[in-house]
Design an enzyme around this catalytic site. Structure first.
Site, mmCIF file in Angstrom:
data_model
loop_
_atom_site.group_PDB
_atom_site.id
_atom_site.type_symbol
_atom_site.label_atom_id
_atom_site.label_comp_id
_atom_site.label_asym_id
_atom_site.label_seq_id
_atom_site.Cartn_x
_atom_site.Cartn_y
_atom_site.Cartn_z
ATOM 1 N N GLU A 315 -22.259 -51.315 34.751
ATOM 2 C CA GLU A 315 -21.284 -51.291 35.826
ATOM 3 C C GLU A 315 -19.980 -51.967 35.498
ATOM 4 O O GLU A 315 -19.372 -52.624 36.375
ATOM 5 C CB GLU A 315 -21.899 -51.933 37.069
ATOM 6 C CG GLU A 315 -22.261 -53.415 36.931
ATOM 7 C CD GLU A 315 -23.658 -53.688 36.426
ATOM 8 O OE1 GLU A 315 -24.144 -54.812 36.607
ATOM 9 O OE2 GLU A 315 -24.272 -52.775 35.840
ATOM 10 N N HIS A 343 -22.347 -50.960 42.426
ATOM 11 C CA HIS A 343 -22.112 -52.296 41.864
ATOM 12 C C HIS A 343 -20.684 -52.784 42.117
ATOM 13 O O HIS A 343 -20.417 -53.994 42.026
ATOM 14 C CB HIS A 343 -22.374 -52.289 40.363
ATOM 15 C CG HIS A 343 -23.772 -52.655 39.981
ATOM 16 N ND1 HIS A 343 -24.349 -53.856 40.327
ATOM 17 C CD2 HIS A 343 -24.711 -51.986 39.267
ATOM 18 C CE1 HIS A 343 -25.577 -53.911 39.840
ATOM 19 N NE2 HIS A 343 -25.831 -52.796 39.203
ATOM 20 N N GLU A 362 -28.891 -56.492 41.696
ATOM 21 C CA GLU A 362 -29.589 -55.223 41.538
ATOM 22 C C GLU A 362 -30.333 -54.759 42.795
ATOM 23 O O GLU A 362 -30.424 -53.563 43.047
ATOM 24 C CB GLU A 362 -30.552 -55.310 40.359
ATOM 25 C CG GLU A 362 -29.880 -55.596 39.019
ATOM 26 C CD GLU A 362 -28.862 -54.537 38.612
ATOM 27 O OE1 GLU A 362 -28.786 -53.473 39.264
ATOM 28 O OE2 GLU A 362 -28.129 -54.777 37.630
ATOM 29 N N ASP A 417 -33.045 -60.551 28.440
ATOM 30 C CA ASP A 417 -33.276 -59.148 28.078
ATOM 31 C C ASP A 417 -34.753 -58.791 28.143
ATOM 32 O O ASP A 417 -35.120 -57.664 28.469
ATOM 33 C CB ASP A 417 -32.764 -58.869 26.663
ATOM 34 C CG ASP A 417 -31.257 -58.963 26.557
ATOM 35 O OD1 ASP A 417 -30.583 -58.741 27.584
ATOM 36 O OD2 ASP A 417 -30.756 -59.276 25.469
ATOM 37 N N TYR A 425 -34.694 -54.860 41.211
ATOM 38 C CA TYR A 425 -34.081 -53.655 41.764
ATOM 39 C C TYR A 425 -34.830 -53.188 43.017
ATOM 40 O O TYR A 425 -34.273 -53.128 44.108
ATOM 41 C CB TYR A 425 -34.099 -52.524 40.735
ATOM 42 C CG TYR A 425 -33.272 -52.739 39.503
ATOM 43 C CD1 TYR A 425 -32.089 -52.033 39.303
ATOM 44 C CD2 TYR A 425 -33.671 -53.610 38.495
ATOM 45 C CE1 TYR A 425 -31.322 -52.195 38.159
ATOM 46 C CE2 TYR A 425 -32.917 -53.793 37.356
ATOM 47 C CZ TYR A 425 -31.745 -53.084 37.188
ATOM 48 O OH TYR A 425 -30.994 -53.253 36.061
#
Length: 648
Positions: A315, A343, A362, A417, A425
């Protein structure tokens, strides 16, 4: 993790005796503790004690002493050496009367010299690089003259910088020119810029990028599609953004407008298909503005990257980076565009202060994405998107340890990560959906408008959100909202009892058809799929049992051509089935799919499935073949699976 809870740990203990929190009153969290000062050490990033809200355990930066406000960047792009080199000038605000060193984040940067001072009065400054942490990189400590408000750092990146991918011409769509793109989220901006690499710090920036004359540079800033290919490009980002949203790409890029404020950059051979696929972007922007307030970033353009891009989209403000894997030819995967656009309100405008608070980015964005899809494509599409998201959430909850099922998720001592999942989300979106259901859509939409306005261009913690919720909806609807339940949603694993379960009438019609075929009562060729969307195909395939016979697999493949599907989402679902059942006719496509696409949403589950089903040798062979074309993040994450170090 023992987070600073909505009802604090001690308070919860008291509640057990007293009967619980008042429905309309949530204990106000303490003021977020100060960010780190100059004496921070790498060991503090992995502290065993409970993390404190507002402290970014993924940054060395002493943001309680200094806050960077503006970045001036001047970089040369050297494709032959795979290096970015030049100067980063940081202007900062002093927050202390003392004069401690300025500590910045770096990773694999070669620091050549540093100057410090005020305005144009700069002088050489002493600097040192600290001990390298395998996750965080290396702190850069700069000794400052008294009253200094700026530093100029001359440096160059490593060819293996974790946030930069250099592509050879044969790895691009056009096959003629090299390509470069950056990916800064979550903590990779430090691999190509020395800075305070934390989402709690927002900066404006200007940049001058020097490139080969036959290539175009674009950034997460004000791009000029009519700029001549002169080898020098200038950019300005006047709105303050966190470091993970700084982005650069260089390649053989052309531009095509899709609307008054929207357009697409892509390699020439991809441009027309991308513009056609995403032509509804302007409508999406207008719809979201009507519901959630004005778009505050001037333009919204897309950049279509080569297939090695490790994510679906990124985004980056003003210029979302997009994988070409969503160009399906039928707009079936454009919810990704809706997500990246959303976003612009949730994430870019109001940002998580640390990666513990990622759900604020998210979860809100996924909720807004579903609303955009409903407003642009109708209720049926909305219901299917919601139902598929719920299925993804259930799969993620099954796959993750309880500590990673919380919305406020402690990531201290871990690589963000590698903690990535669908939970922030989909669980975050489901939480907001429940709030909407309880107070009504009109009231909840107004709450979101006020929320975006209240926190515009700020970075906030989960506790900031909870305090705002307490002062607004919880006061307005004490008979409909419960502090205890909000606590469950945010700070406890799993889903609260009675959580919403989105369903779709379109999917309910597929279940009996699938079962009839599994029972041998109908042939695959008798199933009428002529009006099925991608969503129905995905639901049909993802609902198959773990084991299918060779005959059943052959029948499905013969009837529907699944091995040769051009829709990457459908192909992925089918290839997962093929791996689970050792369906070898699909293996050549499997290898081609994994070599040609670097999107972790696809390749990570496939590598893991290969290993889990006794095909590690095959996984290693494909990975070694694909690795030269993968992004560094894709290599890092999947090497752990392929070579046996995956902890998930």
């Amino acid at each position: 993790m023992l987070p600073r809870l909505l009802c604090t740990s001690l308070f919860v203990g008291a509640l057990a005796l007293a009967g619980g929190c008042s429905k309309s009153e949530v204990p106000a969290p303490d003021k977020a503790p100060a960010a780190k000062t100059a004496d921070v050490k790498a060991k503090d990033q992995h502290a065993d004690k409970a993390p404190k809200p507002g402290v970014d355990y993924h940054s060395f930066a002493n943001t309680d002493d200094y806050r960077v406000k503006h970045l001036d960047l001047d970089l040369n792009v050297d494709f032959s050496r795979k290096v970015l080199s030049g100067e980063a000038r940081l202007q900062f605000k002093r927050l202390t009367k003392k004069n401690p060193p300025l500590v910045l984040d770096t990773r694999d940067l070669k620091i050549e010299s540093v100057e410090a001072g005020h305005g144009k009065q700069m002088q050489p400054a002493k600097f040192s690089l600290g001990k390298t942490d395998p996750i965080l990189g290396t702190p850069l400590s700069i000794k400052l003259p008294k009253n200094a408000t700026a530093v100029a750092i001359h440096y160059q990146t490593s060819p293996s910088a974790s946030g930069v991918q250099w592509l050879e011409p044969q790895q691009t769509a056009g096959k003629k020119h090299p390509f470069l793109f950056t990916q800064a989220q979550a903590i990779h901006a430090r691999s190509f810029i020395p800075l305070q690499d934390t989402p709690s710090v927002r900066i404006t920036y200007n940049a001058t990028i020097h490139t080969p004359k036959d290539l175009r540079a674009v950034m997460s800033a004000n791009n000029d599609p009519d700029a001549p290919r002169s080898g020098e490009y200038k950019f300005e980002m006047p709105q303050p953004i966190p470091s993970y949203l700084i982005a650069l790409a260089v390649g053989d890029l052309d531009f095509k407008a899709m609307g008054e404020r929207t357009g697409v950059y892509a390699e020439p051979s991809v441009l027309d298909a991308a513009a056609k696929e995403f032509e509804d972007t302007e409508s999406m922007l207008e719809v979201n503005e009507k519901v959630y307030g004005p778009y505050r970033w001037d333009r919204y353009d897309l950049l279509i990257l080569p297939p090695s891009f490790p994510f679906g989209g990124m985004e980056n403000p003003r210029l979302s980076f997009i994988t070409p894997t969503v160009i399906a030819g039928d707009k079936s995967l454009v919810s990704l565009i809706a997500h990246e656009l959303a976003h612009s309100w949730s994430g870019n405008l109001v940002t998580n202060a640390t990666w513990r608070d990622m759900w604020l980015n998210e979860g809100f964005t996924t909720y807004l994405t579903n609303r955009i899809m409903q407003n642009v494509y109708g209720d049926k599409r909305y219901r299917m998107e919601m139902a598929l998201g719920y299925a993804d959430l259930q799969a993620a909850l099954k796959d993750r340890d309880p500590r990673d099922q919380r919305l406020a998720n402690d990531q201290g001592g871990r690589d963000p990560d590698e903690v990535f999942s669908d939970i922030p989300y989909e669980k975050g979106a489901l939480f907001l959906y429940e709030l909407e259901q309880k107070v009504g859509r009109k009231a909840f939409d107004q709450f979101l408008v006020n929320y975006f306005n209240h926190f515009a261009f700020q970075s906030i913690t989960t506790e900031d959100f909870v305090k705002y919720l307490q002062e607004t909806l919880l006061k307005q609807y004490p008979d409909k909202l419960s502090a205890e339940r909000i606590h469950q949603w945010i700070y406890e694993p799993g889903l609260p009892e009675g959580a919403p379960h989105p369903t779709s009438d379109a999917f309910s019609k597929i279940d009996p058809v699938r079962q009839q075929w599994l029972d041998g009562k109908i042939a695959a060729s008798d199933i009428d799929t002529s009006k099925w969307s991608f969503h129905e195909w995905k639901y049909f395939l993802d609902g198959m049992p773990e084991k299918l016979s060779e005959k059943q697999l052959q029948e499905l493949d013969s009837a529907f051509g699944l091995t040769d599907s051009k829709n990457n989402e459908i192909a992925f679902s089918w290839l997962m089935i093929a791996v689970h059942n050792d369906y070898q006719p699909a293996f050549p496509r499997l290898e081609d799919f994994m070599v040609s696409i670097g999107r972790n949403k696809f390749v990570r589950p496939l590598y893991r499935s290969l290993v889990e089903h006794g095909k590690r040798d095959m996984a290693v062979r494909i990975f070694e073949k694909a690795k030269p074309g993968y992004h560094p993040l894709t290599v890092k994450i999947n090497s752990q699976i392929v070579y046996g170090d995956d902890e998930d």
